[in-house]
Design a protein around this motif. Structure first.
Motif, PDB file in Angstrom:
ATOM      1  N   ILE A 225     -69.334-100.357   5.729  1.00 54.47           N
ATOM      2  CA  ILE A 225     -69.062 -99.483   4.637  1.00 54.47           C
ATOM      3  C   ILE A 225     -70.453 -99.148   3.917  1.00 54.47           C
ATOM      4  O   ILE A 225     -71.574 -99.921   4.195  1.00 54.47           O
ATOM      5  CB  ILE A 225     -68.426 -99.920   3.379  1.00 54.47           C
ATOM      6  N   SER A 226     -70.698 -98.110   3.082  1.00 52.04           N
ATOM      7  CA  SER A 226     -72.009 -97.743   2.446  1.00 52.04           C
ATOM      8  C   SER A 226     -72.306 -98.280   1.328  1.00 52.04           C
ATOM      9  O   SER A 226     -71.310 -99.369   0.893  1.00 52.04           O
ATOM     10  CB  SER A 226     -71.733 -95.971   2.316  1.00 52.04           C
ATOM     11  N   SER A 227     -73.307 -98.295   0.788  1.00 44.26           N
ATOM     12  CA  SER A 227     -73.690 -99.060  -0.569  1.00 44.26           C
ATOM     13  C   SER A 227     -72.619 -99.135  -1.679  1.00 44.26           C
ATOM     14  O   SER A 227     -72.618 -99.708  -2.612  1.00 44.26           O
ATOM     15  CB  SER A 227     -75.256 -98.698  -0.906  1.00 44.26           C
ATOM     16  N   SER A 228     -72.019 -97.814  -1.577  1.00 44.19           N
ATOM     17  CA  SER A 228     -71.085 -97.439  -2.749  1.00 44.19           C
ATOM     18  C   SER A 228     -69.944 -97.985  -2.333  1.00 44.19           C
ATOM     19  O   SER A 228     -68.707 -97.833  -3.401  1.00 44.19           O
ATOM     20  CB  SER A 228     -70.929 -95.947  -2.955  1.00 44.19           C
ATOM     21  N   GLY A 229     -69.521 -98.279  -1.289  1.00 46.82           N
ATOM     22  CA  GLY A 229     -68.414 -99.254  -0.783  1.00 46.82           C
ATOM     23  C   GLY A 229     -67.131 -98.230  -0.213  1.00 46.82           C
ATOM     24  O   GLY A 229     -65.991 -98.760   0.233  1.00 46.82           O
ATOM     25  N   GLY A 230     -67.732 -97.078   0.146  1.00 46.34           N
ATOM     26  CA  GLY A 230     -66.892 -96.124   1.161  1.00 46.34           C
ATOM     27  C   GLY A 230     -67.203 -95.939   2.509  1.00 46.34           C
ATOM     28  O   GLY A 230     -68.222 -96.678   2.977  1.00 46.34           O
ATOM     29  N   PRO A 231     -66.411 -95.354   3.297  1.00 45.94           N
ATOM     30  CA  PRO A 231     -66.852 -95.165   4.783  1.00 45.94           C
ATOM     31  C   PRO A 231     -68.210 -94.367   5.068  1.00 45.94           C
ATOM     32  O   PRO A 231     -68.601 -93.520   3.893  1.00 45.94           O
ATOM     33  CB  PRO A 231     -65.637 -94.373   5.340  1.00 45.94           C
ATOM     34  N   MET A 232     -68.778 -94.667   6.234  1.00 42.30           N
ATOM     35  CA  MET A 232     -70.027 -93.851   6.244  1.00 42.30           C
ATOM     36  C   MET A 232     -69.835 -92.695   7.227  1.00 42.30           C
ATOM     37  O   MET A 232     -69.059 -92.860   8.161  1.00 42.30           O
ATOM     38  CB  MET A 232     -71.101 -95.105   7.080  1.00 42.30           C
ATOM     39  N   SER A 233     -70.754 -91.546   6.788  1.00 45.50           N
ATOM     40  CA  SER A 233     -70.653 -90.323   7.819  1.00 45.50           C
ATOM     41  C   SER A 233     -71.743 -89.890   8.446  1.00 45.50           C
ATOM     42  O   SER A 233     -71.795 -88.831   9.049  1.00 45.50           O
ATOM     43  CB  SER A 233     -69.958 -89.538   6.904  1.00 45.50           C
ATOM     44  N   VAL A 234     -73.013 -90.734   8.394  1.00 47.01           N
ATOM     45  CA  VAL A 234     -74.022 -90.459   8.906  1.00 47.01           C
ATOM     46  C   VAL A 234     -74.372 -91.496   9.892  1.00 47.01           C
ATOM     47  O   VAL A 234     -74.431 -92.694   9.798  1.00 47.01           O
ATOM     48  CB  VAL A 234     -75.215 -90.344   8.024  1.00 47.01           C
ATOM     49  N   TYR A 235     -74.593 -90.850  11.354  1.00 52.98           N
ATOM     50  CA  TYR A 235     -74.670 -92.094  12.239  1.00 52.98           C
ATOM     51  C   TYR A 235     -75.864 -93.009  12.262  1.00 52.98           C
ATOM     52  O   TYR A 235     -75.667 -94.305  12.419  1.00 52.98           O
ATOM     53  CB  TYR A 235     -74.818 -91.301  13.756  1.00 52.98           C
ATOM     54  N   SER A 236     -76.979 -92.490  12.202  1.00 51.56           N
ATOM     55  CA  SER A 236     -78.102 -93.548  12.145  1.00 51.56           C
ATOM     56  C   SER A 236     -78.069 -94.760  11.293  1.00 51.56           C
ATOM     57  O   SER A 236     -78.341 -95.922  11.779  1.00 51.56           O
ATOM     58  CB  SER A 236     -79.508 -92.862  11.817  1.00 51.56           C
ATOM     59  N   PRO A 237     -77.949 -94.507   9.732  1.00 52.09           N
ATOM     60  CA  PRO A 237     -77.661 -95.646   9.153  1.00 52.09           C
ATOM     61  C   PRO A 237     -76.315 -96.670   9.487  1.00 52.09           C
ATOM     62  O   PRO A 237     -76.405 -97.762   9.338  1.00 52.09           O
ATOM     63  CB  PRO A 237     -77.588 -95.389   7.686  1.00 52.09           C
ATOM     64  N   TRP A 238     -75.413 -95.870   9.997  1.00 48.54           N
ATOM     65  CA  TRP A 238     -74.174 -96.426  10.396  1.00 48.54           C
ATOM     66  C   TRP A 238     -74.497 -97.415  11.497  1.00 48.54           C
ATOM     67  O   TRP A 238     -74.093 -98.543  11.761  1.00 48.54           O
ATOM     68  CB  TRP A 238     -73.140 -95.377  11.014  1.00 48.54           C
ATOM     69  N   HIS A 239     -75.224 -96.905  12.486  1.00 43.78           N
ATOM     70  CA  HIS A 239     -75.738 -97.525  13.706  1.00 43.78           C
ATOM     71  C   HIS A 239     -76.473 -98.704  13.305  1.00 43.78           C
ATOM     72  O   HIS A 239     -76.185 -99.905  14.155  1.00 43.78           O
ATOM     73  CB  HIS A 239     -76.475 -96.711  14.849  1.00 43.78           C
ATOM     74  N   ARG A 240     -77.346 -98.821  12.527  1.00 46.51           N
ATOM     75  CA  ARG A 240     -78.312-100.057  12.075  1.00 46.51           C
ATOM     76  C   ARG A 240     -77.146-101.036  11.656  1.00 46.51           C
ATOM     77  O   ARG A 240     -77.440-102.150  11.863  1.00 46.51           O
ATOM     78  CB  ARG A 240     -79.193 -99.596  11.058  1.00 46.51           C
ATOM     79  N   LYS A 241     -76.330-100.627  10.819  1.00 49.88           N
ATOM     80  CA  LYS A 241     -75.274-101.672  10.249  1.00 49.88           C
ATOM     81  C   LYS A 241     -74.689-102.064  11.438  1.00 49.88           C
ATOM     82  O   LYS A 241     -74.180-103.266  11.300  1.00 49.88           O
ATOM     83  CB  LYS A 241     -74.368-100.833   9.227  1.00 49.88           C
TER      84      LYS A 241
END
Length: 580
Positions: free
Chosen positions: A227-243
């Motif tokens: 999840i993103s820093s705001s607690g929702g689903p992520m929609s951008v690959y690069s930060p998603w991939h790092r997580k």
């Protein structure tokens, strides 16, 4: 025990883009040109309703399933043992490293009941999901291998054709009743139809005293865990991939393999002989291949998890280390070509990532585009990413782009141009080579998928959803989430932060990724005699027009620079319109 009778196959018409449907004037182009299959689905949803899904104001189907599982957990756990346990195979056609099958096997062992496996062929699902005939053939051949492998463990695989897709759930429950099974396991499929069906089955099975248990297995990291820093689903690959990498490095046991199921007791054959003897049905008429095609694809795409594992091992040993440097060269034989097996489930994505990680120099997952194993794992992670997008932006399954505002772009529907694209007769050698590879093999190199898709959406401005459908109807590795994600990237309307003015130049891309022209010569034999490494990419513009014309190769159908300007203006105008 006698096995249930199989129902007859039903043939369905295949949409002919050359002959669009005759529809009333009030119907949309989406229906006329076969983008919306009105036989199964409602018209395209509005942008406003898509926003309700995006903002979480409408319950997403994956959330419906999660709620059903949570609310019924106590009741499902209280269901008594039964006289057998069932695993329902879908897109997981393997014995090893199969989480749902393993869970069913554990139940079988702990409660001393036989394990029975079932696969339900749905011709209407094939039609509704645009499954390519080559992929149907691959699925059925994989079932033959799976049936043989399970029989070695004294486990029957019963396969039945269900004429109407709406009858699949009730038929599954009838089979459970026939076999006195009170527990069913399966692996979750995340397409909207399937998620909704499984959510309904959780409750419907309970009403019949059956515990239905869908298991998260398709993705390496299940949708919703990142999840993103705001607690929702992520929609951008690069930060998603790092997580994604960080999560698996911290929870490394999630990559551990699941053992094959235990062998059934010796008397199971006698009790369920008819199930062991059932045959794998032929492909439905609308998805059948000619005998020559079947023979060709048997050689081209050998079936079964043993073949998948052999291909995986060979790639890791021979090519994974240099993957980052050669992956974009379609003639280099630098990719694994495991996507058909991942789509059919003869190989778990978890298996692939684990094996690649263990072979990598640092034995960790990391975002490193200069190291072959890491780069390859990053490409595999896109499958998880696009599946997550499908789950939390479900309107992409409803003929709506990830960015709803792109619905307002004025697309073209020139069927003569579309036919030149599908036939590989555009006059752009790299695009034509890609399209011909797809037609002949059922497969296209990933870089070429991007080029062919960009040309249709940006140069021709033809509705990208027509191309998305065409790919699904021809790909042996057709996967809705990945295919939709790729087309969203090409048309600039998907989960990608780059703006719409990224437009691939086919000539420059051709020179960069097929520098010697080897890929073009293989798939465009009309140009094979052009040995000039520059002329092969643009024969009419670089002095080889007579050779091309003599061999029947067409002139370029459009001028890229003019098309680029037109696309920029069309996108800009569309995005300036109201999204209401």
């Amino acid at each position: 025990m006698t096995g249930p009778k199989r129902k007859a196959d039903v043939a369905f018409p295949v949409f002919d883009f050359k002959k669009p449907l005759a529809v009333p004037t009030y119907c949309t182009k989406e229906i006329k040109y076969g983008i919306v299959l009105r036989k199964y689905y409602p018209p395209e949803i509005t942008n406003a309703r898509a926003d309700e899904y995006r903002l979480g104001q409408l319950e997403r189907p994956v959330e419906t399933l999660e709620n059903a599982l949570q609310e019924t957990r106590a009741e499902r756990n209280a269901v008594h043992d039964g006289k057998s346990v069932v695993h329902w195979f879908k897109s997981d056609l393997r014995v090893t490293d199969n989480k749902g099958l393993y869970a069913a096997s554990v139940w079988s062992r702990e409660h001393a009941v036989p394990l029975i496996c079932v696969y339900l062929v749905s011709p209407q699902d094939f039609e509704a999901h645009l499954t390519a005939p080559v992929r149907v053939d691959f699925i059925l051949r994989n079932l033959q291998v799976l049936k043989h492998d399970l029989a070695k463990l004294n486990i029957p695989l019963y396969v039945e054709t269900i004429e109407k897709r709406r009858n699949v759930p009730s038929r599954l429950m009838e089979l459970c009743n026939d076999w006195s099974a009170k527990h069913v396991f399966c692996n979750i499929e995340y397409e909207i139809d399937e998620v909704r069906r499984e959510a309904a089955l959780v409750r419907a099975c309970l009403s019949r005293g059956i515990s239905f248990n869908p298991v998260e297995d398709r993705c390496v990291v299940a949708p919703g865990k990142l999840i993103s820093s705001s607690g929702g689903p992520m929609s951008v690959y690069s930060p998603w991939h790092r997580k994604w990498c960080d999560y698996l490095n911290r929870h490394f046991k999630e990559l551990d393999p699941f053992p094959a199921p235990d062998m059934n007791a010796a008397d199971v054959w006698d009790r369920f002989e008819a199930l062991f003897r059932c045959e794998i049905p032929p492909a439905p008429a609308s998805k059948s291949l000619s005998e020559n095609e079947r023979a060709k694809f048997r050689v081209m795409w050998p079936a079964g998890e043993h073949e998948a594992r052999e291909r995986l091992d060979k790639f890791i040993q021979e090519r994974a280390r240099e993957y980052h440097s050669a992956r974009n060269i379609p003639s280099a034989n630098a990719t694994s070509i495991l996507s058909p097996h991942l789509a059919a489930g003869t190989l778990a994505a978890r298996t692939v990532v684990r094996e690649a990680r263990d072979a990598a120099p640092n034995k960790k997952l990391m975002d490193d585009r200069k190291q072959g194993h890491s780069m390859w794992i990053g490409e595999l992670a896109f499958r998880d990413f696009y599946t997550s997008i499908l789950c939390y932006w479900p309107y992409i399954c409803m003929n709506k782009p990830f960015k709803p505002e792109y619905s307002n772009i004025e697309w073209e529907y020139d069927l003569s141009q579309f036919e030149k694209w599908t036939d590989g007769r555009t006059g752009l050698p790299i695009v034509d080579a890609a399209m011909r590879q797809l037609t002949y093999t059922g497969y296209m190199h990933n870089r070429c998928r991007m080029l062919a898709a960009s040309f249709l959406a940006k140069d021709l401005l033809i509705d990208w959803r027509m191309g998305e459908r065409w790919f699904m109807e021809h790909l042996v590795d057709g996967d809705f989430a990945s295919n939709n994600g790729g087309w969203g990237f090409a048309a600039s309307c998907g989960a990608d932060p780059q703006p719409y003015f990224r437009i691939f130049n086919p000539l420059l891309q051709s020179e960069k990724f097929d520098p010697q022209g080897d890929y073009i010569r293989k798939w465009v034999p009309e140009l094979a005699d052009i040995r000039d490494e520059k002329g092969i990419h643009d024969p009419y513009g670089r002095g080889y027009g007579k050779v091309a014309e003599a061999n029947g190769y067409p002139k370029p159908m459009v001028n890229h620079h003019q098309c680029r300007e037109r696309a920029l203006q069309r996108y800009k105008a569309g995005l300036g319109r109201s999204t209401a």
